[in-house]
Design a protein around this motif. Structure first.
Motif, PDB file in Angstrom:
ATOM      1  N   LEU A  58      17.735  -3.448 -33.399  1.00  0.00           N
ATOM      2  CA  LEU A  58      18.720  -2.893 -32.451  1.00  0.00           C
ATOM      3  C   LEU A  58      18.381  -3.315 -31.026  1.00  0.00           C
ATOM      4  O   LEU A  58      19.237  -3.792 -30.287  1.00  0.00           O
ATOM      5  CB  LEU A  58      18.726  -1.362 -32.517  1.00  0.00           C
ATOM      6  CG  LEU A  58      19.517  -0.694 -33.647  1.00  0.00           C
ATOM      7  CD1 LEU A  58      19.302   0.817 -33.618  1.00  0.00           C
ATOM      8  CD2 LEU A  58      21.004  -1.017 -33.540  1.00  0.00           C
ATOM      9  N   LEU A  59      17.116  -3.141 -30.667  1.00  0.00           N
ATOM     10  CA  LEU A  59      16.732  -3.415 -29.285  1.00  0.00           C
ATOM     11  C   LEU A  59      16.745  -4.905 -28.981  1.00  0.00           C
ATOM     12  O   LEU A  59      17.240  -5.330 -27.934  1.00  0.00           O
ATOM     13  CB  LEU A  59      15.359  -2.806 -28.984  1.00  0.00           C
ATOM     14  CG  LEU A  59      15.326  -1.268 -28.949  1.00  0.00           C
ATOM     15  CD1 LEU A  59      13.896  -0.759 -28.878  1.00  0.00           C
ATOM     16  CD2 LEU A  59      16.130  -0.742 -27.761  1.00  0.00           C
ATOM     17  N   ARG A  60      16.211  -5.709 -29.891  1.00  0.00           N
ATOM     18  CA  ARG A  60      16.146  -7.152 -29.637  1.00  0.00           C
ATOM     19  C   ARG A  60      17.505  -7.826 -29.763  1.00  0.00           C
ATOM     20  O   ARG A  60      17.966  -8.511 -28.852  1.00  0.00           O
ATOM     21  CB  ARG A  60      15.183  -7.830 -30.628  1.00  0.00           C
ATOM     22  CG  ARG A  60      13.725  -7.755 -30.281  1.00  0.00           C
ATOM     23  CD  ARG A  60      13.371  -8.354 -28.933  1.00  0.00           C
ATOM     24  NE  ARG A  60      13.643  -9.769 -28.795  1.00  0.00           N
ATOM     25  CZ  ARG A  60      12.901 -10.743 -29.285  1.00  0.00           C
ATOM     26  NH1 ARG A  60      11.797 -10.473 -29.929  1.00  0.00           N
ATOM     27  NH2 ARG A  60      13.230 -12.005 -29.102  1.00  0.00           N
ATOM     28  N   ASP A  61      18.131  -7.647 -30.930  1.00  0.00           N
ATOM     29  CA  ASP A  61      19.301  -8.468 -31.242  1.00  0.00           C
ATOM     30  C   ASP A  61      20.634  -7.828 -30.856  1.00  0.00           C
ATOM     31  O   ASP A  61      21.582  -8.530 -30.536  1.00  0.00           O
ATOM     32  CB  ASP A  61      19.304  -8.818 -32.741  1.00  0.00           C
ATOM     33  CG  ASP A  61      18.124  -9.725 -33.092  1.00  0.00           C
ATOM     34  OD1 ASP A  61      17.542 -10.324 -32.164  1.00  0.00           O
ATOM     35  OD2 ASP A  61      17.786  -9.829 -34.284  1.00  0.00           O
ATOM     36  N   VAL A  62      20.715  -6.506 -30.898  1.00  0.00           N
ATOM     37  CA  VAL A  62      21.971  -5.857 -30.506  1.00  0.00           C
ATOM     38  C   VAL A  62      21.991  -5.651 -28.986  1.00  0.00           C
ATOM     39  O   VAL A  62      22.952  -5.995 -28.325  1.00  0.00           O
ATOM     40  CB  VAL A  62      22.175  -4.520 -31.254  1.00  0.00           C
ATOM     41  CG1 VAL A  62      23.484  -3.865 -30.820  1.00  0.00           C
ATOM     42  CG2 VAL A  62      22.178  -4.746 -32.771  1.00  0.00           C
ATOM     43  N   ASP A  63      20.895  -5.117 -28.444  1.00  0.00           N
ATOM     44  CA  ASP A  63      20.868  -4.823 -27.006  1.00  0.00           C
ATOM     45  C   ASP A  63      20.342  -5.965 -26.147  1.00  0.00           C
ATOM     46  O   ASP A  63      20.500  -5.946 -24.934  1.00  0.00           O
ATOM     47  CB  ASP A  63      20.014  -3.577 -26.744  1.00  0.00           C
ATOM     48  CG  ASP A  63      20.691  -2.317 -27.266  1.00  0.00           C
ATOM     49  OD1 ASP A  63      21.935  -2.282 -27.269  1.00  0.00           O
ATOM     50  OD2 ASP A  63      19.986  -1.381 -27.671  1.00  0.00           O
ATOM     51  N   GLY A  64      19.670  -6.939 -26.767  1.00  0.00           N
ATOM     52  CA  GLY A  64      19.223  -8.107 -26.020  1.00  0.00           C
ATOM     53  C   GLY A  64      17.991  -7.892 -25.156  1.00  0.00           C
ATOM     54  O   GLY A  64      17.792  -8.603 -24.173  1.00  0.00           O
ATOM     55  N   LEU A  65      17.147  -6.922 -25.498  1.00  0.00           N
ATOM     56  CA  LEU A  65      15.890  -6.760 -24.761  1.00  0.00           C
ATOM     57  C   LEU A  65      14.921  -7.881 -25.125  1.00  0.00           C
ATOM     58  O   LEU A  65      15.023  -8.473 -26.195  1.00  0.00           O
ATOM     59  CB  LEU A  65      15.247  -5.402 -25.109  1.00  0.00           C
ATOM     60  CG  LEU A  65      15.567  -4.215 -24.195  1.00  0.00           C
ATOM     61  CD1 LEU A  65      17.057  -3.931 -24.175  1.00  0.00           C
ATOM     62  CD2 LEU A  65      14.804  -2.971 -24.641  1.00  0.00           C
ATOM     63  N   THR A  66      13.961  -8.163 -24.255  1.00  0.00           N
ATOM     64  CA  THR A  66      12.921  -9.137 -24.568  1.00  0.00           C
ATOM     65  C   THR A  66      11.899  -8.477 -25.495  1.00  0.00           C
ATOM     66  O   THR A  66      11.858  -7.246 -25.602  1.00  0.00           O
ATOM     67  CB  THR A  66      12.179  -9.601 -23.300  1.00  0.00           C
ATOM     68  OG1 THR A  66      11.468  -8.477 -22.758  1.00  0.00           O
ATOM     69  CG2 THR A  66      13.139 -10.143 -22.255  1.00  0.00           C
ATOM     70  N   SER A  67      11.049  -9.301 -26.146  1.00  0.00           N
ATOM     71  CA  SER A  67      10.045  -8.727 -27.043  1.00  0.00           C
ATOM     72  C   SER A  67       9.097  -7.809 -26.264  1.00  0.00           C
ATOM     73  O   SER A  67       8.686  -6.759 -26.753  1.00  0.00           O
ATOM     74  CB  SER A  67       9.272  -9.824 -27.765  1.00  0.00           C
ATOM     75  OG  SER A  67       8.653 -10.676 -26.829  1.00  0.00           O
ATOM     76  N   GLU A  68       8.780  -8.206 -25.048  1.00  0.00           N
ATOM     77  CA  GLU A  68       7.918  -7.378 -24.202  1.00  0.00           C
ATOM     78  C   GLU A  68       8.535  -6.000 -23.944  1.00  0.00           C
ATOM     79  O   GLU A  68       7.852  -4.971 -24.016  1.00  0.00           O
ATOM     80  CB  GLU A  68       7.712  -8.101 -22.866  1.00  0.00           C
ATOM     81  CG  GLU A  68       6.319  -8.053 -22.351  1.00  0.00           C
ATOM     82  CD  GLU A  68       6.203  -8.820 -21.035  1.00  0.00           C
ATOM     83  OE1 GLU A  68       7.231  -9.318 -20.512  1.00  0.00           O
ATOM     84  OE2 GLU A  68       5.076  -8.903 -20.528  1.00  0.00           O
ATOM     85  N   GLU A  69       9.809  -5.994 -23.642  1.00  0.00           N
ATOM     86  CA  GLU A  69      10.501  -4.729 -23.373  1.00  0.00           C
ATOM     87  C   GLU A  69      10.543  -3.844 -24.615  1.00  0.00           C
ATOM     88  O   GLU A  69      10.396  -2.624 -24.526  1.00  0.00           O
ATOM     89  CB  GLU A  69      11.924  -4.998 -22.852  1.00  0.00           C
ATOM     90  CG  GLU A  69      11.947  -5.531 -21.430  1.00  0.00           C
ATOM     91  CD  GLU A  69      13.320  -6.021 -20.979  1.00  0.00           C
ATOM     92  OE1 GLU A  69      13.559  -6.051 -19.763  1.00  0.00           O
ATOM     93  OE2 GLU A  69      14.157  -6.395 -21.824  1.00  0.00           O
ATOM     94  N   VAL A  70      10.742  -4.489 -25.774  1.00  0.00           N
ATOM     95  CA  VAL A  70      10.791  -3.722 -27.018  1.00  0.00           C
ATOM     96  C   VAL A  70       9.442  -3.058 -27.289  1.00  0.00           C
ATOM     97  O   VAL A  70       9.367  -1.884 -27.662  1.00  0.00           O
ATOM     98  CB  VAL A  70      11.208  -4.617 -28.209  1.00  0.00           C
ATOM     99  CG1 VAL A  70      11.125  -3.844 -29.521  1.00  0.00           C
ATOM    100  CG2 VAL A  70      12.613  -5.155 -28.006  1.00  0.00           C
ATOM    101  N   CYS A  71       8.362  -3.811 -27.076  1.00  0.00           N
ATOM    102  CA  CYS A  71       7.019  -3.248 -27.251  1.00  0.00           C
ATOM    103  C   CYS A  71       6.831  -2.067 -26.323  1.00  0.00           C
ATOM    104  O   CYS A  71       6.250  -1.045 -26.705  1.00  0.00           O
ATOM    105  CB  CYS A  71       5.949  -4.295 -26.949  1.00  0.00           C
ATOM    106  SG  CYS A  71       5.915  -5.624 -28.145  1.00  0.00           S
ATOM    107  N   ASP A  72       7.330  -2.192 -25.117  1.00  0.00           N
ATOM    108  CA  ASP A  72       7.215  -1.154 -24.112  1.00  0.00           C
ATOM    109  C   ASP A  72       7.998   0.102 -24.525  1.00  0.00           C
ATOM    110  O   ASP A  72       7.489   1.221 -24.483  1.00  0.00           O
ATOM    111  CB  ASP A  72       7.755  -1.732 -22.787  1.00  0.00           C
ATOM    112  CG  ASP A  72       7.396  -0.865 -21.596  1.00  0.00           C
ATOM    113  OD1 ASP A  72       6.522   0.000 -21.743  1.00  0.00           O
ATOM    114  OD2 ASP A  72       8.002  -1.072 -20.528  1.00  0.00           O
ATOM    115  N   VAL A  73       9.239  -0.094 -24.958  1.00  0.00           N
ATOM    116  CA  VAL A  73      10.091   1.039 -25.324  1.00  0.00           C
ATOM    117  C   VAL A  73       9.540   1.762 -26.558  1.00  0.00           C
ATOM    118  O   VAL A  73       9.493   2.986 -26.608  1.00  0.00           O
ATOM    119  CB  VAL A  73      11.549   0.567 -25.587  1.00  0.00           C
ATOM    120  CG1 VAL A  73      12.367   1.670 -26.241  1.00  0.00           C
ATOM    121  CG2 VAL A  73      12.208   0.122 -24.291  1.00  0.00           C
ATOM    122  N   LEU A  74       9.127   0.993 -27.567  1.00  0.00           N
ATOM    123  CA  LEU A  74       8.714   1.614 -28.833  1.00  0.00           C
ATOM    124  C   LEU A  74       7.209   1.871 -28.903  1.00  0.00           C
ATOM    125  O   LEU A  74       6.740   2.473 -29.863  1.00  0.00           O
ATOM    126  CB  LEU A  74       9.141   0.723 -30.010  1.00  0.00           C
ATOM    127  CG  LEU A  74      10.648   0.524 -30.182  1.00  0.00           C
ATOM    128  CD1 LEU A  74      10.921  -0.451 -31.313  1.00  0.00           C
ATOM    129  CD2 LEU A  74      11.358   1.851 -30.444  1.00  0.00           C
TER     130      LEU A  74
END
Lengths: 228, 85
Positions: free
Chosen positions: A183-199
């Motif tokens: 969801l975060l990477r492919d639907v919302d377009g966050l970077t991998s770094e941001e995804v690690c940060d959020v989750l």
């Protein structure tokens, strides 16, 4: 993504389209950050309309993500409201070290986790089976039942809005942690770094979850689009 | 010492694909991955399907706030304004 809607889809090979999509997306995401920052400034100055616009911009992402953690849509909505109240109360704490969206989603995840967690989030990260069923390869590891070409007979379908339902259904079927990363990477377009940060997960785990999630989504689409 | 290594088999390729797309493979691995893709139409198709899958996810729509939600968030804002005085 408005660029995409202006392109006659069937005329363009998907490869080219994917590249265009990435370019449009990156541009759009920088633009989105600027808009968030401007809205945040207006909100700090006491502009309610700016608040409602911010809420509207992030509502779908927040509901989808919250829904992945909690057991019902009603609880997900509560988590989203609770998050915004937290944002308003802590509005002076946002220092702009991350994007507004990353900050917002981090708060959401913390609230969602403390609200109660869905059962499918307990599946271990590494415990997910192969990307493609091993029965489709021969003893040497070469394809025995290879993927069938999607484009020619289904390009119109890929372009059609109808695929959104299949994607949504397939996302719902993913184990929670995989779903959250996709969801975060492919639907919302966050970077991998941001995804690690959020989750709050490591880069390595992020990649494993993304891999499992994308592989499963592809398999689900494959069974929709013919082939196997 | 440099030694010649065997190429990846298809079954390994489908597991390496995310590392490849994420730029998380060492250079030698990337070269082996790309050499396999260049000679394997099935893995080329598979890679294409993964890219299409990513792209389709990115096209999921964002829904607008319903009037009822707008009301709720407007009330939330008022509540906060009262709190802060």
């Amino acid at each position: 993504m408005s660029l995409l809607s202006q392109i006659p889809m069937p005329a363009i090979h998907l490869n080219v389209l994917a590249t265009l999509a990435v370019i449009a997306w990156q541009t759009a995401s920088h633009h989105a950050e600027d808009e968030d920052a401007a809205l945040l400034e207006r909100l700090r100055a006491g502009d309610e309309e700016a608040f409602l616009t911010l809420v509207g911009r992030h509502q779908s992402s927040m509901l989808r993500l919250a829904r992945s953690f909690v057991s019902s849509s009603a609880v997900a909505e509560e988590v989203v409201q609770d998050t915004w109240l937290g944002v308003l109360r802590g509005i002076d704490n946002f220092a702009g070290r991350s994007t507004f969206k990353t900050w917002l989603l981090r708060i959401l995840v913390n609230r969602a986790k403390s609200t109660g967690v869905r059962e499918d989030r307990s599946i271990a990260i590494g415990d997910a089976g192969p990307a493609v069923d091993s029965s489709r390869f021969d003893a040497s590891g070469a394809w025995m039942a290879p993927p069938q070409h999607w484009v020619e007979d289904s390009e119109d379908r890929l372009a059609a809005e109808s695929m959104a339902d299949e994607i949504r259904a397939a996302l719902d079927e993913l184990p929670g942690r995989q779903r959250e990363v996709v969801l975060l990477r492919d639907v919302d377009g966050l970077t991998s770094e941001e995804v690690c940060d959020v989750l709050d997960i490591s880069e390595g785990n992020q990649r494993v979850l993304l891999h499992r999630g994308r592989s499963r989504l592809r398999a689900a689409l494959e069974s929709e689009l013919g082939g196997v | 010492m440099f030694r010649r290594r065997r190429g990846y088999v298809c079954q390994e390729m489908v597991e390496l694909i995310t590392d490849y797309l994420e730029g998380a493979m060492p250079r030698a691995g990337r070269r082996r991955f790309e050499a396999h893709i260049a000679g394997c139409e099935h893995c080329t198709e598979y890679l294409e399907q993964i890219r299409t899958t990513i792209q389709l996810s990115g096209r999921l729509k964002t829904e607008d706030l319903t009037p009822a939600m707008r009301e709720e968030f407007s009330a939330l804002y008022e509540r906060w304004r009262l709190e802060t005085g």
